[in-house]
Design a protein around this motif. Structure first.
Motif, mmCIF file in Angstrom:
data_model
loop_
_atom_site.group_PDB
_atom_site.id
_atom_site.type_symbol
_atom_site.label_atom_id
_atom_site.label_comp_id
_atom_site.label_asym_id
_atom_site.label_seq_id
_atom_site.Cartn_x
_atom_site.Cartn_y
_atom_site.Cartn_z
ATOM 1 N N GLY A 108 0.815 -1.201 0.000
ATOM 2 C CA GLY A 108 0.000 0.000 0.000
ATOM 3 C C GLY A 108 0.852 1.256 0.000
ATOM 4 O O GLY A 108 0.610 2.200 -0.764
ATOM 5 N N THR A 147 -4.829 3.337 -7.838
ATOM 6 C CA THR A 147 -5.321 3.574 -6.486
ATOM 7 C C THR A 147 -6.731 3.022 -6.287
ATOM 8 O O THR A 147 -7.016 2.306 -5.303
ATOM 9 C CB THR A 147 -5.317 5.083 -6.186
ATOM 10 O OG1 THR A 147 -4.006 5.603 -6.380
ATOM 11 C CG2 THR A 147 -5.761 5.352 -4.762
ATOM 12 N N THR A 148 -7.628 3.325 -7.228
ATOM 13 C CA THR A 148 -9.023 2.890 -7.102
ATOM 14 C C THR A 148 -9.157 1.380 -7.195
ATOM 15 O O THR A 148 -9.842 0.741 -6.381
ATOM 16 C CB THR A 148 -9.884 3.554 -8.189
ATOM 17 O OG1 THR A 148 -9.735 4.972 -8.118
ATOM 18 C CG2 THR A 148 -11.347 3.184 -8.015
ATOM 19 N N GLN A 156 -7.883 -0.372 -4.033
ATOM 20 C CA GLN A 156 -8.817 -0.315 -2.909
ATOM 21 C C GLN A 156 -9.998 -1.256 -3.119
ATOM 22 O O GLN A 156 -10.440 -1.945 -2.188
ATOM 23 C CB GLN A 156 -9.311 1.120 -2.722
ATOM 24 C CG GLN A 156 -8.219 2.082 -2.262
ATOM 25 C CD GLN A 156 -8.710 3.509 -2.184
ATOM 26 O OE1 GLN A 156 -9.757 3.850 -2.734
ATOM 27 N NE2 GLN A 156 -7.952 4.363 -1.509
ATOM 28 N N ASP A 210 -8.784 -4.885 -2.679
ATOM 29 C CA ASP A 210 -8.579 -5.215 -1.263
ATOM 30 C C ASP A 210 -9.906 -5.478 -0.557
ATOM 31 O O ASP A 210 -10.020 -6.376 0.277
ATOM 32 C CB ASP A 210 -7.841 -4.076 -0.556
ATOM 33 C CG ASP A 210 -6.363 -4.031 -0.925
ATOM 34 O OD1 ASP A 210 -5.844 -5.050 -1.406
ATOM 35 O OD2 ASP A 210 -5.741 -2.968 -0.729
#
Length: 432
Positions: A55, A366-367, A370, A373
């Protein structure tokens, strides 16, 4: 003044590469653009090694990508005004120093906020060699049918770079030292960038801020509606690159075979390269605007099925289809830029598109990360779908702005025609 190039009915790569002076900027340009594909993966591997967090590593890499996207157009604008050499020389030195500082800080276990601060100049100073090479082609091939072949050739070169660069950086980081990838990136930037900057004869003519260049007034590329449409479209392409990278990684980890990630992404990139080769070798009857829309329709349809696939074999097939659709969209976009902007803003225009891809990629990484995850790889694959769908809607709604208003325009943005009275009559080639 643009060189005169004689072309056949079906101009091909052989004819393109025989353009006088082409090899003098192609070879050093190829070396200088390798670091662009090595920087992100080099940062991820080094920061993950020093912090133990993917991350944190991804966040530092994203800061670099956003910085590059924001500063790249300014670099292009300065290159158009003062010349590529004047921008490259200090830029190469700043980038080499910035990457060296970032590497040293990571190895010294510096706090994350310090790495973020160091990542900003490292990304902002990335040499925009790809757009500069495209600007040199545009200057040499102004008005020639070979321009589309050159756009295809550059697309293939970019894809080859994004296949070789990450592999080289990964091999160095895992086989030599975690910092070896970034050290190699800085070295290639310095050596390749200086050699490319030394090729002064093929550099596009330098304009003046308030004057004319060949009858053309200086304008900012982003002020032209057609360029803004292409920037939005290229954000969609960036969403595919970023979303595929993260989601493929998450998918292979879910199935317990992380080593398959390289194979799947390689198939995706190979599809892009293959389509790029074909696009440049075939004389299509349809124009670049229609080809771009068709490419985005295919891209959206192929991306719409990614989230539902749970088989590596099927995902490889879909990845290949996605890759095959990217090249026509990219090549058509770069081809459409040339008649939309004046020669005094070409490098800036190309860097806006390159920056849009980088910004879309950073946002998608980034999107998608997330989403993966929280909900698994299937959710991450929704990012390329949303990005390409929004780009397609933009093209369908505002595609008319990609057509020059003057049918007789030769690709200059503002063209001056001296009448019998001796006065200049100018016509804009963009549609509001």
């Amino acid at each position: 003044m643009a060189s005169t190039v004689t072309t056949s009915k079906r101009p091909g790569y052989g004819q393109l590469l025989r353009t006088p002076g082409a090899w003098t900027f192609l070879l050093p340009g190829f070396a200088a653009r390798q670091p662009f594909a090595m920087l992100t993966i080099g940062i991820v591997l080094l920061v993950q090694h020093t912090t133990g967090s993917y991350g944190s590593a991804g966040a530092v890499a994203a800061v670099t990508g956003v910085s590059m996207a924001l500063f790249a157009p300014q670099s292009g604008k300065l290159a158009d005004r003062f010349g590529q050499r004047a921008v490259l020389l200090p830029g190469v030195l700043v980038h080499t120093a910035s990457v060296s500082v970032l590497t040293a800080l990571a190895l010294a276990d510096a706090p994350l906020w310090v790495l973020f601060a160091a990542a900003v100049p490292a990304g902002a100073s990335v040499p925009q060699v790809g757009p500069m090479v495209r600007a040199r082609w545009a200057a040499k091939l102004d008005g020639s049918p070979l321009m589309k072949t050159a756009a295809a050739f550059e697309s293939v070169t970019d894809e080859f770079t994004f296949v070789v660069g990450p592999v080289l950086a990964t091999a160095l980081c895992t086989g030599v030292h975690p910092a070896a990838g970034l050290i190699a990136e800085a070295t290639l930037t310095l050596v390749g960038g200086l050699f490319f900057a030394a090729q002064k004869r093929t550099q596009p003519a330098v304009g003046h801020l308030s004057g004319d260049l060949g009858g053309q007034r200086r304008v900012s590329a982003i002020s032209l509606p057609g360029v803004r449409v292409l920037v939005v479209a290229f954000l969609g392409i960036g969403s595919v690159f970023g979303g595929m990278q993260v989601s493929l990684t998450a998918f292979t980890e879910e199935i317990g075979n992380p080593g398959a990630n390289g194979v799947l992404y390689g198939i995706f990139a190979a599809g892009n390269m293959l389509a790029g080769i074909v696009c440049g070798a075939v004389a299509w009857k349809s124009g670049p605007r229609r080809q771009m829309v068709i490419g985005y329709v295919g891209l959206t349809l192929a991306a719409s099925a990614l989230w539902a696939v749970d088989s590596p074999a099927l995902l490889a097939v879909l990845g290949l289809l996605v890759g095959l659709c990217i090249a026509p969209a990219l090549i058509s976009g770069y081809t459409l830029v040339e008649p939309l902007v004046p020669a005094t803003a070409r490098t800036e225009a190309f860097t806006w598109l390159t920056g849009a891809v980088a910004l879309g990629q950073a946002a998608a990484v980034t999107t998608a990360g997330q989403l993966a995850d929280a909900h698994g790889s299937a959710a991450g694959f929704a990012v390329p779908l949303v990005g390409t769908a929004l780009a397609l809607i933009t093209l369908l709604a505002l595609g008319s702005r990609l057509t020059p208003a003057s049918a007789g325009a030769t690709g200059a943005g503002l063209i001056a025609a001296r009448g019998a009275s001796g006065k200049d009559h100018r016509a804009r080639v963009t549609v509001d």
